[in-house]
Design a protein around this motif. Structure first.
Motif, PDB file in Angstrom:
ATOM      1  N   GLN A   1       3.652  -4.602   7.176  1.00  0.00           N
ATOM      2  CA  GLN A   1       2.497  -3.458   6.828  1.00  0.00           C
ATOM      3  C   GLN A   1       1.223  -4.261   6.829  1.00  0.00           C
TER       4      GLN A   1
ATOM      5  N   SER B   1       0.852  -1.343  -0.096  1.00  0.00           N
ATOM      6  CA  SER B   1       0.129  -0.053   0.020  1.00  0.00           C
ATOM      7  C   SER B   1       1.115   1.098   0.072  1.00  0.00           C
TER       8      SER B   1
ATOM      9  N   LEU C   1      -2.081  -2.859   8.975  1.00  0.00           N
ATOM     10  CA  LEU C   1      -3.406  -2.572   8.028  1.00  0.00           C
ATOM     11  C   LEU C   1      -4.582  -3.316   8.326  1.00  0.00           C
TER      12      LEU C   1
ATOM     13  N   PHE D   1      -7.688  -2.728   1.955  1.00  0.00           N
ATOM     14  CA  PHE D   1      -7.913  -3.200   3.412  1.00  0.00           C
ATOM     15  C   PHE D   1      -8.558  -2.481   4.373  1.00  0.00           C
TER      16      PHE D   1
ATOM     17  N   ALA E   1      -4.440   2.136   0.939  1.00  0.00           N
ATOM     18  CA  ALA E   1      -5.050   0.883   1.584  1.00  0.00           C
ATOM     19  C   ALA E   1      -6.734   0.644   1.379  1.00  0.00           C
TER      20      ALA E   1
END
Length: 511
Positions: free
Chosen positions: A280, A227, A284, A315, A312
Motif C-alpha cells: 500500500q 490508510s 501511495l 502521504f 492517505a
C-alpha cells in the motif's frame, strides 16, 4: 430511547447515591445511559474533574484531532452514529457524546469541577465514603455510594509524557505538547518539527501542512501505518436502502469482523501483513521514497498499535513536499531547532513534542478497604474490570486493538447485571477474589508501546486463565460479559448484615 424517569440530583455534601460514576467521557456517559435505560430507579451521580462532557475528546484540541477507529464501532451501541464520516473529527465526537448525555437525561446528573481524591469502603454498612475536591475552590465534599464505577480511562490528563532531551531550554522558538495545545498559536508560514511517530504525530503533520506550515515529522523509530477511506461507501449504501437499526447492525459487525481479522492475521501471519502494508505504501508514496527507513519498524504489526491515516492525508502532503519525514535520534535541542545524532540540524520556529501520554490508573484515586490501603499493582483484575479484594467497584478500560466503546458498553451493561443480581439475591456487595498463587500472573496489557511499558508497574495484574485473563477479544468478551454466569470462581456475593463489626473478608483463594 430516552427514559422518562427523572430522579433529583443529589446534594454532594449530604447525600447517598446508589451508583457513583467517575468521569464524563465516553465510558462515563455509557455507564450513566445504561443505568437510565435499565435501572431508572437507581439514584446515580456522575462527577467530572473538568468543566465539560467528553473526556479525551474535550481535552485534546490540537489541529486535526480525529478518531483512529471507525465511528460505527466508536459510537454507542444504543445510539448509533449517524454522521457522514466514518473517521470523525474530535469536535464531532465531543458533540455526539454531549448530545447522547442530553438525549438520555444524563446531563442533569453530572457535577463538573469535581475531582475524586479518595474512597474508603466500610464492610459493615456496604458503602463507599468518597472525598471529592472542587477544582474551583479546593473545598472537600463528601458523599456515600453503594457502588462506584470508575470511568476515568487510563490517561493522565494534567500532563503528557516528555522525555528529558538535552538543551530543551536552549531552543529559542516555541515548544508545544499536543495535550496542551494553545488556542492562539499561528502556524501558517512557520517551520514546524513534530517529534513523534504515533497517531498524534500522524494526525498533526498533515493538519499543520494544510494550515500553511512547512512540517517535518521527526521520528526516533518508525510505526506501521495503514490508510483507509474517511467515508465508508458500503455504510452509505446500506443506510440509504435499509432501516437505520438494521443498517447499523450490519455496518458495525462488518467493521468489527474486519478489524479483528486484520489483528488476528497480524499475530498469526506477520510477514504477510508486513508485505501488504508495504505494498500500500509503495502505491501511495513516490518511487524514490525510502520506505525501509521511515515505515519499517523493528517489531511486528500490532505488537504496537497500527496507525490509521484516513484518505492517505499524510502521504498526500509528503508527495506535495509540504511535509517531510526524518528518522533519526536526537542529540540535543539547540537555539535554532534540534540537532540530530547524525549531525544534521532541523531548524524550527515551533517544536511539537508528540512524545506520548502518561498513564494514571483509577484516576490516581486513593482506595481504602476497611482501613487498609489498596495497592492497585498488587491486585488481580477480574474480567479486566474489577480489582481483587475491592468490593462494589468497577472500572472501564477499552480495547487497544479495537474501538474503546465496544468494551465500554459491555462493562456498563455488566455493571447493571451485577446491580440487578445484588437486588435479586438480597446481597449487598460483590467481592472479586484473587486467583490461586500457583496460577501464573501476567501483565494487564502486554503491548510493547512506550506508554504501556512505562506504566505497567502501576497497573493491576492479570492471570493466565479466565476470569482473570485479559483477552482483548470482542467476541469472547460478549459471551463473558453478556451471558456467562455472574456467580463464578472469581467473585463472592456477600450480605453486609452478616458481617457487621468485621472487616470485609480477605479474598478466599480459589484453584
Amino acid at each position: 430511547m430516552t427514559t422518562s424517569t427523572t430522579l433529583p440530583s443529589p446534594d454532594l455534601a449530604t447525600e447517598h447515591v446508589d451508583v457513583l460514576i467517575i468521569g464524563a467521557g465516553i465510558s462515563g456517559i455509557s455507564s450513566a445511559c445504561h443505568l437510565r435505560m435499565q435501572m431508572p430507579e437507581k439514584r446515580f451521580l456522575v462527577v467530572e474533574a473538568r468543566d465539560a462532557i467528553g473526556g479525551t475528546w474535550d481535552l485534546f484540541r490540537y489541529p486535526g484531532i480525529r478518531s483512529d477507529s471507525d465511528m460505527f464501532t466508536l459510537g454507542f451501541d444504543f445510539r448509533p452514529w449517524d454522521g457522514a464520516k466514518a473517521i470523525a473529527d474530535g469536535e464531532d465526537i465531543r458533540t455526539y457524546v454531549e448530545d447522547t448525555a442530553r438525549a438520555y437525561g444524563v446531563t442533569p446528573h453530572i457535577r463538573f469541577g469535581r475531582r475524586v481524591r479518595s474512597m474508603s469502603w466500610d464492610g459493615a454498612t456496604a458503602r463507599w465514603t468518597v472525598e471529592i475536591e472542587r477544582t474551583d475552590t479546593s473545598e472537600i465534599e463528601t458523599l456515600t455510594a453503594s457502588f462506584v464505577h470508575g470511568c476515568t480511562g487510563y490517561y493522565r490528563y494534567d500532563e503528557g509524557y516528555l522525555p528529558e532531551f538535552a538543551g530543551m531550554d536552549d531552543f529559542t522558538g516555541t515548544r508545544i505538547h499536543p495535550q496542551h495545545w494553545p488556542e492562539d498559536v499561528e502556524v501558517a508560514g512557520k517551520r514546524i518539527v513534530v517529534v513523534g511517530s504515533g497517531a498524534t504525530a500522524m494526525t498533526l503533520v498533515p493538519a499543520l501542512a494544510r494550515q500553511g506550515a512547512q512540517v517535518t515529522m521527526l521520528q526516533r523509530s518508525p510505526t506501521y501505518v495503514i490508510s483507509l477511506p474517511g467515508h465508508d461507501a458500503i455504510a452509505d449504501v446500506l443506510r440509504r436502502h435499509l432501516p437505520a437499526g438494521v443498517a447499523h447492525s450490519i455496518i458495525k459487525w462488518k467493521n468489527v469482523i474486519t478489524s479483528w481479522a486484520f489483528y488476528r492475521l497480524s499475530k498469526r501471519r506477520p510477514k504477510l501483513v508486513k508485505k501488504a502494508l508495504r505494498k500500500q505504501l509503495e502505491h501511495l508514496l513516490p518511487p524514490e521514497f525510502d520506505i525501509d527507513t521511515h515505515f519499517t519498524p523493528s517489531y511486528d504489526p500490532w505488537d504496537q498499535r497500527v496507525c490509521l491515516v484516513p484518505d492517505a492525508d499524510l502521504f498526500k502532503e509528503l508527495k506535495k513536499g509540504t511535509a517531510t519525514i526524518v528518522t533519526d535520534t536526537i542529540d540535543r535541542f539547540v537555539p535554532e531547532g534540534i540537532r540530530l545524532d547524525s549531525g544534521e540540524v532541523l531548524e524550527a520556529d515551533i517544536v511539537v513534542t508528540a512524545t506520548g501520554l502518561n498513564l494514571l490508573m483509577m484516576g490516581g484515586i486513593e482506595l481504602v478497604v476497611d482501613g487498609e490501603p489498596v495497592s492497585v499493582p498488587d491486585t488481580v483484575a477480574y474480567k479486566a474490570m474489577m480489582l481483587s479484594g475491592v468490593p462494589n467497584f468497577a472500572f472501564t478500560v477499552g480495547y487497544t486493538n479495537a474501538s474503546w466503546t465496544l468494551k465500554a458498553d459491555m462493562v456498563s451493561d455488566y455493571v447493571c447485571r451485577l446491580l440487578r443480581h445484588l437486588d435479586r439475591t438480597g446481597t449487598d456487595y460483590v467481592l472479586p477474589v484473587e486467583p490461586d498463587p500457583s496460577l501464573p500472573r501476567e501483565d494487564f496489557n502486554n503491548h510493547t508501546s512506550g506508554y504501556i511499558q512505562r506504566s505497567k508497574h502501576l497497573m493491576p495484574k492479570a492471570a493466565s486463565q479466565l476470569p482473570w485473563r485479559l483477552d482483548e477479544n470482542y467476541f469472547l468478551d460478549r459471551k463473558l460479559f453478556r451471558t456467562s454466569d455472574l456467580e463464578d470462581e472469581g467473585v463472592r456475593f456477600v450480605k453486609a448484615s452478616s458481617r457487621v463489626g468485621s472487616r470485609v473478608p480477605e479474598a478466599e483463594r480459589v484453584a
